[in-house]
Design a protein around this motif. Sequence first.
Motif, PDB file in Angstrom:
ATOM      1  N   TYR A 129       0.821  -1.214   0.000  1.00 41.55           N
ATOM      2  CA  TYR A 129       0.000   0.000   0.000  1.00 41.55           C
ATOM      3  C   TYR A 129       0.854   1.263   0.000  1.00 41.55           C
ATOM      4  N   ASP A 130       0.433   2.260  -0.768  1.00 40.85           N
ATOM      5  CA  ASP A 130       1.106   3.556  -0.802  1.00 40.85           C
ATOM      6  C   ASP A 130       0.179   4.603  -0.192  1.00 40.85           C
ATOM      7  N   PRO A 131       0.467   5.092   1.024  1.00 41.57           N
ATOM      8  CA  PRO A 131      -0.417   6.070   1.686  1.00 41.57           C
ATOM      9  C   PRO A 131      -0.564   7.372   0.905  1.00 41.57           C
ATOM     10  N   ARG A 132       0.349   7.631  -0.035  1.00 48.07           N
ATOM     11  CA  ARG A 132       0.249   8.866  -0.820  1.00 48.07           C
ATOM     12  C   ARG A 132      -0.877   8.793  -1.833  1.00 48.07           C
ATOM     13  N   ASP A 133      -1.383   7.589  -2.084  1.00 43.43           N
ATOM     14  CA  ASP A 133      -2.498   7.402  -3.012  1.00 43.43           C
ATOM     15  C   ASP A 133      -3.547   6.534  -2.319  1.00 43.43           C
ATOM     16  N   PRO A 134      -4.263   7.080  -1.327  1.00 47.05           N
ATOM     17  CA  PRO A 134      -5.152   6.268  -0.492  1.00 47.05           C
ATOM     18  C   PRO A 134      -6.320   5.662  -1.256  1.00 47.05           C
ATOM     19  N   HIS A 135      -6.677   4.450  -0.874  1.00 52.11           N
ATOM     20  CA  HIS A 135      -7.826   3.757  -1.439  1.00 52.11           C
ATOM     21  C   HIS A 135      -9.102   4.459  -0.987  1.00 52.11           C
ATOM     22  N   ASP A 136     -10.181   4.302  -1.754  1.00 50.77           N
ATOM     23  CA  ASP A 136     -11.450   4.947  -1.417  1.00 50.77           C
ATOM     24  C   ASP A 136     -11.960   4.519  -0.037  1.00 50.77           C
ATOM     25  N   ASP A 137     -11.761   3.240   0.321  1.00 49.78           N
ATOM     26  CA  ASP A 137     -12.195   2.785   1.645  1.00 49.78           C
ATOM     27  C   ASP A 137     -11.438   3.521   2.746  1.00 49.78           C
ATOM     28  N   ARG A 155     -10.068   6.571   2.426  1.00 48.93           N
ATOM     29  CA  ARG A 155     -10.554   7.955   2.407  1.00 48.93           C
ATOM     30  C   ARG A 155     -11.862   8.081   3.194  1.00 48.93           C
ATOM     31  N   ALA A 156     -12.729   7.102   3.038  1.00 48.99           N
ATOM     32  CA  ALA A 156     -14.022   7.147   3.726  1.00 48.99           C
ATOM     33  C   ALA A 156     -13.841   7.101   5.238  1.00 48.99           C
ATOM     34  N   LEU A 157     -12.932   6.253   5.720  1.00 49.98           N
ATOM     35  CA  LEU A 157     -12.686   6.189   7.155  1.00 49.98           C
ATOM     36  C   LEU A 157     -12.051   7.481   7.660  1.00 49.98           C
ATOM     37  N   ALA A 158     -11.131   8.018   6.895  1.00 44.87           N
ATOM     38  CA  ALA A 158     -10.433   9.237   7.317  1.00 44.87           C
ATOM     39  C   ALA A 158     -11.386  10.421   7.438  1.00 44.87           C
ATOM     40  N   ALA A 159     -12.480  10.393   6.677  1.00 44.77           N
ATOM     41  CA  ALA A 159     -13.424  11.513   6.678  1.00 44.77           C
ATOM     42  C   ALA A 159     -14.388  11.476   7.861  1.00 44.77           C
ATOM     43  N   LEU A 160     -14.445  10.356   8.598  1.00 43.92           N
ATOM     44  CA  LEU A 160     -15.367  10.245   9.731  1.00 43.92           C
ATOM     45  C   LEU A 160     -14.869  11.047  10.929  1.00 43.92           C
ATOM     46  N   ASP A 161     -15.801  11.630  11.676  1.00 43.57           N
ATOM     47  CA  ASP A 161     -15.393  12.295  12.907  1.00 43.57           C
ATOM     48  C   ASP A 161     -15.162  11.232  13.986  1.00 43.57           C
ATOM     49  N   GLN A 162     -14.646  11.662  15.126  1.00 46.87           N
ATOM     50  CA  GLN A 162     -14.246  10.711  16.165  1.00 46.87           C
ATOM     51  C   GLN A 162     -15.419   9.869  16.662  1.00 46.87           C
ATOM     52  N   ARG A 163     -16.586  10.470  16.844  1.00 43.25           N
ATOM     53  CA  ARG A 163     -17.731   9.729  17.346  1.00 43.25           C
ATOM     54  C   ARG A 163     -18.222   8.708  16.332  1.00 43.25           C
ATOM     55  N   ALA A 164     -18.284   9.107  15.066  1.00 41.78           N
ATOM     56  CA  ALA A 164     -18.721   8.178  14.024  1.00 41.78           C
ATOM     57  C   ALA A 164     -17.750   7.009  13.912  1.00 41.78           C
ATOM     58  N   ALA A 165     -16.463   7.300  14.045  1.00 42.15           N
ATOM     59  CA  ALA A 165     -15.459   6.236  13.974  1.00 42.15           C
ATOM     60  C   ALA A 165     -15.621   5.256  15.135  1.00 42.15           C
ATOM     61  N   GLU A 166     -15.959   5.777  16.311  1.00 48.46           N
ATOM     62  CA  GLU A 166     -16.168   4.916  17.474  1.00 48.46           C
ATOM     63  C   GLU A 166     -17.402   4.032  17.289  1.00 48.46           C
TER      64      GLU A 166
END
Length: 332
Positions: free
Chosen positions: A241-249, A251-262
């Motif tokens: 995996y290359d973090p400089r080109d993140p997968h859509d999955d 990206r989706a996790l990274a966009a969640l706020d802390q509560r949604a991630a929990e």
Amino acid sequence: MHQLVGRLNSLDPQASETLRIVSYFDVLLTRGAGLDGLLRGAAVLSGTVAGAELRGRTTRRDPEGHLHSGAADEPLRSVRRSGDAWTVWLEREGEPGPNDEMIVERLALGVELIEARRRPEGGFDGVIDAERPLSERVTLLAERRLEPATPVRILATLADTAETGRPSAIVPTRYGLLRATLDVSGNLTPPEPVGLGTWVRADRAPESWDAAIVALRLTDAATPVVDATDLGAMLLLAQAYDPRDPHDDVRALAALDQRAAEVLRTLVEADSIRSAAADLGMHHSTVQARHDSLTHTLGYDPRTNTGRMRYIAAALLLRLADPIPPSGSGTA
């Protein structure tokens, strides 16, 4: 890195400034900058003259990039670091600036790396360089009285980690500068955080180093030591995996706020939505609604077998992009 610094800036301005300094010097070194380039960078970041004495020769640069001739006044060397045949410093009257220690630390690491590069082709970094022919790596191992079949593993730590007395080198990676250390006993305990590479034959040391880098990226405050062996087949995914080109999955996790991630993590781990609600202290219908919303946002149902696999993989890969705070940064 720019996104990470931006996120940190809203939480801890000093932590984001520290990461900016680390990123700045890492970029310079991975692009092959020499001593003058490093001094210019240190002078710009500090807003004062940066100097170095290397093998008896003194060089000083001001924030405009101009050379300063003559010797620096000793009292002005407010922050300095020294190594074998070199010394670096900043020249500032009065108290050091808030980032002077970090700037000089990264400048010193850069000079150490430059010196390692100019030494004869016998540096430890050659042992873990996958680009070198096997015959060269075997020769370097022989210089260290290691047979090609000797079991070894490589440890990855932050670049500013103190040496342990074992063969080590500061190595540029796609994640910035890291320190690689050879372990043949299994009893080496360097300062945390540390990523433990897989055990391999000595002539396959680059494989262990690659695994150690991934393991280091997966450390956090709760788990400061990660053994790449424990990752199993997931190690192959992380290495590819290359973090400089993140997968859509990811990206989706990274966009969640802390509560949604929990909530998402609990939904994945719980036996049922009702038990997830109990763990979260939320009403069942509320958690059901959050589950439906997250399924829409992610593009998959995180409670199915396939969905759980996608979540676990994406969560692992997301951690590869998380910053590892430099020593003394005060962040976690």
